[in-house]
Enzyme design. Structure first.
Site, mmCIF file in Angstrom:
data_model
loop_
_atom_site.group_PDB
_atom_site.id
_atom_site.type_symbol
_atom_site.label_atom_id
_atom_site.label_comp_id
_atom_site.label_asym_id
_atom_site.label_seq_id
_atom_site.Cartn_x
_atom_site.Cartn_y
_atom_site.Cartn_z
ATOM 1 N N GLU A 1 -6.732 -7.838 -0.272
ATOM 2 C CA GLU A 1 -7.076 -7.890 1.154
ATOM 3 C C GLU A 1 -8.552 -7.555 1.326
ATOM 4 O O GLU A 1 -9.095 -6.708 0.608
ATOM 5 C CB GLU A 1 -6.291 -6.856 1.970
ATOM 6 C CG GLU A 1 -4.807 -7.077 2.070
ATOM 7 C CD GLU A 1 -4.132 -5.977 2.891
ATOM 8 O OE1 GLU A 1 -4.800 -5.328 3.716
ATOM 9 O OE2 GLU A 1 -2.935 -5.745 2.670
ATOM 10 N N GLU B 1 0.802 -1.218 0.000
ATOM 11 C CA GLU B 1 0.000 0.000 0.000
ATOM 12 C C GLU B 1 0.843 1.281 0.000
ATOM 13 O O GLU B 1 0.865 2.030 0.983
ATOM 14 C CB GLU B 1 -0.944 0.013 1.205
ATOM 15 C CG GLU B 1 -2.036 -1.018 1.112
ATOM 16 C CD GLU B 1 -3.092 -0.853 2.189
ATOM 17 O OE1 GLU B 1 -2.828 -0.217 3.219
ATOM 18 O OE2 GLU B 1 -4.202 -1.382 1.999
HETATM 19 C C1 GAL Z 1 -4.328 -2.682 5.013
HETATM 20 C C2 GAL Z 1 -2.862 -3.040 5.147
HETATM 21 C C3 GAL Z 1 -2.680 -4.256 6.034
HETATM 22 C C4 GAL Z 1 -3.452 -4.085 7.299
HETATM 23 C C5 GAL Z 1 -4.894 -3.860 6.950
HETATM 24 C C6 GAL Z 1 -5.798 -3.712 8.155
HETATM 25 O O1 GAL Z 1 -4.528 -1.389 4.584
HETATM 26 O O2 GAL Z 1 -2.307 -3.314 3.886
HETATM 27 O O3 GAL Z 1 -1.298 -4.415 6.303
HETATM 28 O O4 GAL Z 1 -2.939 -3.011 8.023
HETATM 29 O O5 GAL Z 1 -5.013 -2.673 6.223
HETATM 30 O O6 GAL Z 1 -7.123 -3.456 7.763
#
Ligand code: GAL
Length: 671
Positions: A307, A153
């Site tokens: 994710e 990110e």
């Molecule tokens: C994302 C990030 C992850 C984790 C996640 C939590 O933005 O890439 O490492 O922090 O959020 O929601």
């Protein structure tokens, strides 16, 4: 068109951080057992593992990673292997403070957090290149490794002296001379004129803060800095083995960087989606559906959901757990829009750190006896049933919405209308939502990538304030050849370099639209004007433009205030096509009715030829229709024919019931 040629399947899995559990070796075996149970076939490994991989400068420890990748491979689980540049080890920051970021107040940051590095620092780049090369040499040939996950990110920017030098170089390349820079930045204003390149610093709240054109250039520069860094990492990996594709995980529409440009630096687009479920689920779904379609549009290819949370996050103001059904439904949403994966953050909940209470597939109890774990198993099974759709990611969009990052920045920096509340992104989402809720597929293009000959029936250009890359000529050509164009207030006001056009606006489009705009009025929250169209009266809020219909037909006029009787919605025939202008922000019910009318006039098909109850949305991927119910009660729907649900095998003839927070993936029995 497979994204991961070494493993052309839907990916199911997520961020896996065994590096946090090295003192509990039995955890790895338990994880693998549970992953198999949940039908996990891919994990993202090593995202923040730099301190474990290189505990001392130049001393690598790959033994643990060898073991993890080896065991995963034996279990049939693939690896999306990360470069660890998202967070640097303490020794690196201690020995080379130049790797740490300098913020907009020109303060050097201390060690800590993530994304806290300078992209220009030669030391940082050298260290990243070294560890990336070492990782590639060791693992690129491993059959388990199917994808490189570059960093994590990317966000933010740095203003250290090295970055200032790059900023000046960027401007030299863009403008050629200081004279040209002064002209484009209109530095006659407030005695801003530069006489020496060394005077040019990054914009800052304690320095040069009042030049919109400069700010937009800074965003362009930030995008370039980020893209250069990605390319540096990609090159390090590729020089060892060019066969493994690379991705970076993006975030929503993310204002800071131009994602259309960044997407060009990677092979595969992926992103992290975290809706707040449990309040207005239809709205949340529309916002995330929009980003799914944006991600698909960036390269005009399928994308990965990198994710999502299997239960809750820990960073919303209020962190709700998913209601029954929502995990499967929310996991089918990206699939409907062309995703080739459902991945989570994270596999196993850590015992400490800022995210110890963030949702994970395996909780602190460590068992499979949880609602979350069962929900993940259900998605794993669903992905297996939907396997035939892997090769059918296509969405046939006949509607295109222009979504343009420099335009967004320009509107936000412009100091006009509603300060800090021009709401470009929200407006684009409202337009998207009007199509999405009614089952129309939408592509996004920015001005550069828009091609008037792509076969769209309708192009919507909301708040197209900045005209870049000859978009006005492209829009003209689109209408001339028979397209339907909808432009709105704030259209065609400034040029690509940020200067206001002189003469009539929308610049170079007044003859296409048959109107000219004169003044932009801003309304306070709670204030509204009104217009009536097709027998219904609609509220107009936030921004209302005073326009003149020179040759256009007036479809609707303002009804209140001194503008009463002046045009608000116009139509103009141009060439073979039609150009509409909507002069004010209109409420969503209008957008639904209006776009439906235009789509019907252009005979644009819906995913399902049926009117669905509020809260039920159908979107088509390949030959499958994903019917999604975001409401809390089951809904009966009418179906145009006989269908089978790929998830349950149920057959339907002319009607179906969609459970509360439920989803059907229908294929027609004739397909
Ligand atoms: C994302 C990030 C992850 C984790 C996640 C939590 O933005 O890439 O490492 O922090 O959020 O929601």
């Amino acid at each position: 068109m497979t994204l991961t040629p070494r493993f052309p399947r839907f990916l199911h899995g997520g961020d896996y951080n065994p590096d946090q559990w090295l003192k509990d070796p039995e955890i790895l075996e338990e994880d693998i057992r549970l992953m198999k149970e949940a039908k996990v076939n891919c994990v993202s490994l090593g995202i923040f593992a730099w301190a474990q991989l290189e505990p001392e400068e130049g001393v690598y420890d790959f033994a643990w990673m060898d073991r993890v990748i080896g065991r995963l491979w034996e279990a049939g689980i693939r690896v999306d292997l990360a470069t660890p540049s998202g967070a640097r080890p303490a020794w690196l920051a201690q020995k080379y403070p130049e790797v740490l970021r300098v913020d907009e107040y020109f303060r050097r940051h201390h060690f800590g957090g993530r994304h806290n590095h300078c992209p220009s620092s030669p030391v940082f780049r050298e260290k990243v290149r070294a560890i990336d090369t070492a990782l590639a040499q060791r693992y690129a040939g491993h059959p388990a490794v199917i994808l490189w996950h570059i960093s994590n990110e990317f966000s933010g920017d740095c203003r250290c002296p090295l970055c200032q030098e790059k900023w000046r170089q960027f401007l030299r390349d863009r403008y050629g001379s200081l004279e040209a820079l002064n002209d484009h930045w209109w530095t006659g204003f407030w005695s801003m004129r530069y006489t020496d390149w060394a005077q040019v610093e990054s914009p800052s709240p304690i320095g040069q803060d009042a030049n919109p054109a400069m700010w937009v250039d800074w965003r362009r520069f930030s995008t370039k800095q980020c893209g250069d860094f990605i390319l540096m990492e990609k090159e390090a990996l590729r020089s060892v083995d060019p066969s493994v594709p690379v991705t970076v995980n993006m975030m929503q529409r993310f204002w800071d960087y131009d994602y259309f440009d960044l997407a060009e630096t990677v092979d595969v687009v992926s992103w992290d989606s975290y809706p707040l479920w449990g309040t207005d689920d239809l709205r949340a779904a529309s916002e995330h559906a929009m980003t799914h379609d944006l991600m698909r549009s960036l390269k005009d290819r399928p994308f990965l959901l990198m994710e999502s949370t299997p239960s809750l996050v820990n960073w919303h103001q209020v962190n709700k757990i998913k209601r029954p059904g929502m995990h499967l439904l929310s996991s089918m949403l990206p699939l409907a829009h062309g995703a080739q994966s459902v991945m989570y953050f994270q596999w196993r909940k850590g015992r400490g750190g800022a995210e110890m209470f963030h949702g994970a597939v395996v909780g602190h109890d460590g068992t499979d006896r949880t609602r979350t774990f069962r929900g993940v198993c259900e998605v794993g099974e669903a992905l297996q049933k939907l396997a035939p759709l892997y090769d059918r990611p296509e969405r046939e969009a006949k509607v295109c919405i222009l979504f343009d990052y420099p335009n967004w920045w320009a509107l936000d920096y412009a100091q006009m209308g509603r300060k800090g509340a021009m709401h470009y992104d929200e407006t684009v989402n409202a337009y998207y939502r009007a199509f999405w809720e009614q089952g129309y597929a939408v592509d996004f293009r920015d001005s550069r990538r828009f091609d008037p000959e792509s076969g769209y029936g309708i192009v919507v250009a909301p708040m197209l304030f900045m005209l870049r890359d000859g978009i006005e000529e492209k829009l003209r050509a689109f209408v001339r050849r028979g397209g339907t164009l909808v432009m709105t207030y704030c259209g065609g006001v400034i040029s690509e370099d940020g200067l206001a056009f002189t003469g009539q606006v929308p610049h170079a489009l007044t003859d296409v639209l048959g109107i000219r705009t004169e003044e932009l009025d801003a309304l306070c929250d709670g204030e509204a004007n009104r217009m009536t169209w097709d027998g219904n009266t609609y509220a107009l809020t936030e921004l209302c433009e005073l326009i003149h219909a020179d040759t256009a037909e007036v479809l609707s006029a303002y009804e209140d205030d001194y503008t009463a009787g002046t045009p608000c919605l116009t139509r103009h025939a141009y060439g073979e096509g039609t150009a509409y202008y909507l002069a004010a922000q209109a409420e969503e019910t209008f957008l639904h009715a209006f776009f439906r009318r235009l789509a019907e006039e252009k005979a644009i098909p819906r995913a399902l030829d049926a009117d669905l109850p509020k809260g039920v949305v159908a979107q088509k991927r390949g030959n499958a229709v994903f019917v999604q119910n975001y409401g809390g009660a089951a809904q009966e729907i009418a179906l145009p024919g006989r269908f089978t649900d790929l998830l349950t095998g149920a057959a339907f003839d002319g009607k179906a019931s969609v459970p509360a927070r439920g989803v059907l993936v229908l294929t027609g029995n004739d397909d």
